[in-house]
Design a protein around this motif. Structure first.
Motif, mmCIF file in Angstrom:
data_model
loop_
_atom_site.group_PDB
_atom_site.id
_atom_site.type_symbol
_atom_site.label_atom_id
_atom_site.label_comp_id
_atom_site.label_asym_id
_atom_site.label_seq_id
_atom_site.Cartn_x
_atom_site.Cartn_y
_atom_site.Cartn_z
ATOM 1 N N ASP A 53 -9.498 -11.306 -30.176
ATOM 2 C CA ASP A 53 -8.530 -12.290 -29.676
ATOM 3 C C ASP A 53 -7.089 -11.816 -29.876
ATOM 4 O O ASP A 53 -6.187 -12.244 -29.163
ATOM 5 N N THR A 54 -6.888 -10.943 -30.846
ATOM 6 C CA THR A 54 -5.543 -10.425 -31.097
ATOM 7 C C THR A 54 -5.223 -9.267 -30.158
ATOM 8 O O THR A 54 -4.149 -9.218 -29.553
ATOM 9 N N GLU A 87 -16.885 -13.124 -37.306
ATOM 10 C CA GLU A 87 -15.635 -13.874 -37.245
ATOM 11 C C GLU A 87 -14.430 -12.914 -37.273
ATOM 12 O O GLU A 87 -13.496 -13.049 -36.491
ATOM 13 N N GLU A 88 -14.500 -11.939 -38.164
ATOM 14 C CA GLU A 88 -13.395 -10.968 -38.276
ATOM 15 C C GLU A 88 -13.219 -10.160 -36.987
ATOM 16 O O GLU A 88 -12.104 -9.919 -36.537
ATOM 17 N N LYS A 102 -14.062 -11.095 -34.054
ATOM 18 C CA LYS A 102 -13.578 -11.994 -33.007
ATOM 19 C C LYS A 102 -12.063 -12.177 -33.122
ATOM 20 O O LYS A 102 -11.357 -12.207 -32.115
ATOM 21 N N VAL A 103 -11.585 -12.267 -34.349
ATOM 22 C CA VAL A 103 -10.140 -12.385 -34.552
ATOM 23 C C VAL A 103 -9.449 -11.127 -33.997
ATOM 24 O O VAL A 103 -8.423 -11.214 -33.309
#
Ligand code: TMP
Ligand code: MG
Length: 289
Positions: free
Chosen positions: A82-83, A75-76, A78-79
């Protein structure tokens, strides 16, 4: 000469100055294939950007999508993706503006990965289970360069251990292939403890840096370069080649085509727009050998 390579008329091919391409090719043919080296980026250059409408993974993404990391870590990462990926491909920002942000991305991603104690012995399985795909025509590219003893330097801001595994599993990790990338450092029990050496990110790729290390000596004697990349950061990969005679730069324009086309045409000699194959680089290599 350009007319001698019918692939240069493929619909994916765009050139700012076809005459110039012709001149470079003529000089390179004259100099002979024993003066040529190929310097290629890996992610999204030697590997596919998409297959059947679905994005293909980078080296980092192979780990992101594997079970070698926890869901929380996934999840981290992926963030972060996406950033920072939209920043990487943002044509409205200068390289100077993007550079510190890219260093930030790589630094954060590597830090998170190291916390996962990734097991060295499971990397091959993660690669095998992934959707990573080399571009169509990779076999011809790797095999032909090997047969003609032309060095292929893969210069990647990805992860060396992963990319080596991709080309090993594809059966093309021949002796003429040299890799310069971020390598993992494992402890005595085979768990990831750090990344080795200086970080390579998309904006510090320079062959000079590695030639200085004394490895890759043979590359110095090959002043004609075929460069393959997909990012504007890949354009400096051959900067350290001494006494360069000719360089032909081929760029894959995979994403945000309309916004980025002009800048790619300004910096790459040949731009391949949403072309998932190595057909054009292969035709050029066949022409040079
Ligand atoms: P390169 O193709 O120029 O060698 O760069 C490697 C690619 O890796 C670049 O396009 C961004 C991508 N990347 C990820 O997909 N995930 C990550 O965590 C990081 C740091 C990079
Ligand atoms: Mg790339």
């Amino acid at each position: 000469m350009v007319s001698e390579i019918p692939e240069l008329s493929n619909p994916s091919v765009c050139m700012r100055d076809p005459q110039r391409v012709e001149e470079i090719l003529q000089s390179m043919v004259k100099a002979g294939s024993n003066t040529v080296q190929v310097i290629a980026d890996f992610d999204m250059t030697l590997t596919r950007f998409a297959y059947k409408g679905k994005r293909c993974p980078t080296c980092h993404n192979i780990l992101d999508n594997s079970n070698l990391i926890s869901n929380e870590c996934r999840e981290e990462l992926k963030v972060l993706l996406d950033t920072y990926y939209p920043i990487e491909i943002d044509s409205a920002r200068s390289i100077a503006e993007k550079l510190p942000l890219m260093v930030e991305w790589w630094t954060k991603a590597h830090k998170i990965m190291v916390q996962q104690k990734i097991r060295k012995d499971l990397l091959a399985t993660a690669v095998r289970d992934s959707d990573a795909m080399l571009r169509e025509g990779y076999q011809l590219l790797f095999d032909h360069l090997h047969e003609h003893s032309i060095p292929l330097l893969i210069f990647s801001a990805g992860i060396g251990d992963i990319l080596e595994e991709v080309i090993r599993q594809a059966g093309v990790f021949h002796s003429n292939v040299k890799v310069f990338s971020n390598y993992m450092d494992f402890d005595e029990s085979g768990l990831l403890k750090a990344f080795k050496g200086e970080l390579i990110h998309i904006y510090n790729k320079r062959e000079g840096a590695l030639l200085n290390t004394g490895h890759f000596q043979e590359l110095r004697t090959r002043p004609n370069v075929l460069l393959l990349g997909d990012s504007l950061g890949d354009l400096t990969m051959a900067d350290g080649v001494q006494d360069m005679e000719n360089i032909l730069k081929i760029g894959f324009l995979n994403d945000k085509v309309e916004e980025r086309k002009q800048s790619y045409l300004d910096s790459y000699d040949i731009v391949l727009v949403q072309d998932e194959t190595l057909e054009v680089p292969n035709a050029i290599i066949l022409h040079l050998t």
